[in-house]
Motif scaffolding. Structure first.
Motif, PDB file in Angstrom:
ATOM      1  N   SER A 267      17.520  -1.352 -14.867  1.00 27.00           N
ATOM      2  CA  SER A 267      16.376  -1.814 -14.084  1.00 27.00           C
ATOM      3  C   SER A 267      16.074  -3.278 -14.377  1.00 27.00           C
ATOM      4  O   SER A 267      15.796  -4.064 -13.458  1.00 27.00           O
ATOM      5  CB  SER A 267      15.137  -0.961 -14.399  1.00 27.00           C
ATOM      6  N   GLN A 268      16.133  -3.651 -15.660  1.00 32.45           N
ATOM      7  CA  GLN A 268      15.857  -5.040 -16.016  1.00 32.45           C
ATOM      8  C   GLN A 268      16.925  -5.975 -15.448  1.00 32.45           C
ATOM      9  O   GLN A 268      16.613  -7.077 -14.986  1.00 32.45           O
ATOM     10  CB  GLN A 268      15.789  -5.205 -17.535  1.00 32.45           C
ATOM     11  N   ILE A 271      16.119  -6.505 -11.935  1.00 30.61           N
ATOM     12  CA  ILE A 271      14.974  -7.415 -11.809  1.00 30.61           C
ATOM     13  C   ILE A 271      15.401  -8.857 -12.072  1.00 30.61           C
ATOM     14  O   ILE A 271      15.001  -9.784 -11.356  1.00 30.61           O
ATOM     15  CB  ILE A 271      13.856  -6.999 -12.786  1.00 30.61           C
ATOM     16  N   THR A 274      17.284 -10.140  -9.155  1.00 27.71           N
ATOM     17  CA  THR A 274      16.345 -10.457  -8.075  1.00 27.71           C
ATOM     18  C   THR A 274      15.622 -11.766  -8.367  1.00 27.71           C
ATOM     19  O   THR A 274      15.435 -12.608  -7.477  1.00 27.71           O
ATOM     20  CB  THR A 274      15.313  -9.320  -7.918  1.00 27.71           C
ATOM     21  N   ARG A 275      15.215 -11.943  -9.625  1.00 25.96           N
ATOM     22  CA  ARG A 275      14.544 -13.181 -10.025  1.00 25.96           C
ATOM     23  C   ARG A 275      15.448 -14.384  -9.820  1.00 25.96           C
ATOM     24  O   ARG A 275      15.049 -15.402  -9.244  1.00 25.96           O
ATOM     25  CB  ARG A 275      14.133 -13.087 -11.487  1.00 25.96           C
TER      26      ARG A 275
END
Length: 483
Positions: A267-268, A271, A274-275
């Motif tokens: 998940s990280q 993220i 995406t960042r």
């Protein structure tokens, strides 16, 4: 997984057992009154020497014992040599049958305690010296083992050993008193029995304490290693995993936690991707309206990272410029000019020198970028170190060390470290890059201009770091040239 027990530990356990057995036979409950003490010590020590030789050179050759636990190995070995010793004592010194039984029983009890302690030491050594690739395994191996049942069995075994030993001594002493009337009448028999009970109880206490202590040490070792891993994970090292040693309650909890960490890491990663994509998109948006190129973004990223790594070698910066912080600097640097999207084309793309009024409008890009990032930050729950740092860089990368910069005229250390680093990286790249209104300068000329700005435009310490890594700056500029 098998692990050889420390040789020193085995020798110490056998020496202690030999001393206990010999002392008991000579001073507490003699095998035979007429037998010299030296003979008893010699016979017992010789027996244990042969036991050690067998333990190290013969036992490992038998597949049956190599596949079993150390507990069974020690019990069988002690019982076997107890039998040999009783036969030898009976044949050579005429020991009665009951004395021979006492020899066998005493050696067996010593074997039980030695085996329990050996098994605990083996597990502790196994956990301490386990290869890393096995310790971090997230899989459970073998049949389910309940640590509660193991502890219950251990306590039951200790209780049986303690109870049996004390009962055997009591029964033996009663029969002895019946046949030794003189000792009973004189009171020497009572003293002998009390002395024997004290000695045996003390030895049993030492063994029991050692077993419980080692069991606690084993659990403490497992828990400490799990705590260390979880602290690393809490610090951001999501790739760490809890060691799974056994298929017991601790192993199951560790395995389930590892699966949770794997999911969290995925998940990280998503993220972060995406960042990073958002950063690239926003940077590309600003770039599409400017006369600068995407290579400028790549170069300034590399410049600021190289500067940060060198600066943290200096006093006072090692705790601030951590790997995590430098990585955030690297990721956030492309957004330093995102506010230029709010500057009119007539000013942003003007090939000539800006008027004072136009320059005032141009300076507004720092506040525009910071406010845009602040809006994005406000939409996130909790703190966002990434957006916080990007906003900091966007707002302060045009501040100057002497307070003559913009937009807030900050001075010296009031300027955030990220802004001071970005200031030098941005100016250096602007100097060496070709623009519609100027040619690109050489590295030497850019270097001299930065030196002139030491203490006025730039933080003197950061300029010193620049001088230390200027050849790396030059290589970065050559590697990421404008198309």
């Amino acid at each position: 997984m098998n692990y050889k027990l420390n040789t020193k530990s085995i020798i110490c356990l056998y020496v202690f057992a030999a001393v206990v057995f010999a002392f008991y036979g000579v001073f507490v409950c003699p095998f035979i009154e007429s037998l010299p003490r030296e003979i008893v010590f010699f016979e017992v020590n010789l027996t244990f020497i042969f036991m050690l030789i067998s333990r190290f050179f013969l036992i490992p050759r038998f597949t049956f014992f190599s596949r079993k636990s150390p507990f069974l190995t020690e019990v069988v070995l002690f019982s076997l040599f107890g039998l040999v010793m009783s036969i030898y004592m009976g044949a050579i010194y005429g020991f009665p049958f009951e004395s021979n039984l006492k020899v066998i029983f005493g050696m067996t009890i010593l074997g039980v305690f030695t085996g329990i302690i050996t098994a605990q030491i083996r597990l502790i050594e196994l956990y301490k010296n386990m290869p890393k690739q096995f310790a971090i395994s997230t899989d459970l191996h073998g049949d389910r083992e309940s640590i509660t049942q193991q502890f219950t069995m251990l306590i039951a075994l200790l209780v049986i050993a303690l109870t049996t030993t004390l009962v055997m001594i009591a029964v033996k002493d009663l029969f002895w008193l019946e046949s030794a009337e003189n000792y009973y009448l004189s009171g020497e028999g009572k003293i002998s029995i009390i002395k024997e009970f004290i000695f045996v109880s003390f030895i049993l206490f030492l063994y029991t304490f050692s077993v419980v202590f080692l069991w606690g040490k084993k659990l403490s070792l497992i828990l400490n290693m799990k705590e260390k891993t979880l602290n690393n994970v809490a610090g951001g090292a999501l790739s760490d995993r809890l060691p799974v040693y056994n298929n017991d309650e601790f192993g199951v909890l560790a395995s389930l936690t590892n699966k949770m960490l794997s999911s969290l890491e995925e998940s990280q990663t998503e993220i972060q991707q995406t960042r990073d994509s958002a950063i690239v998109g926003l940077s590309a948006l600003a770039e599409s309206r400017d006369n600068e190129t995407g290579a400028h973004i790549l170069r300034t990223q590399e410049y600021i990272r190289v500067l940060a790594f060198d600066l943290r070698k200096k006093a006072g910066y090692s705790n601030v410029l951590t790997d995590s912080y430098i990585n955030l600097l690297f990721k956030s640097a492309p957004l330093h000019d995102v506010g230029k999207v709010g500057i009119p084309d007539a000013i942003l793309l003007k090939p000539g020198k800006l008027t004072d009024e136009e320059f005032e409008i141009m300076k507004g890009h720092a506040i525009i970028g910071a406010k845009a990032l602040e809006v994005a930050e406000s939409q996130m729950e909790g703190e966002s170190s990434f957006l916080q740092l990007a906003k900091e860089i966007a707002l302060t990368h045009h501040e100057k060390w002497n307070g003559s910069g913009y937009p807030q005229q900050l001075k010296g250390d009031d300027i955030p470290l990220s802004g001071r680093l970005m200031a030098l990286a941005d100016v250096y790249d602007a100097l060496i890059s070709k623009r519609v209104y100027k040619p690109g300068f050489s590295h030497e000329k850019a270097r001299n201009i930065i030196l002139e700005g030491k203490g006025s435009h730039f933080d003197p310490i950061i300029v010193e770091s620049f001088l230390s890594v200027e050849m790396e700056f030059k290589k970065i500029a050559e590697q990421y040239q404008d198309n």
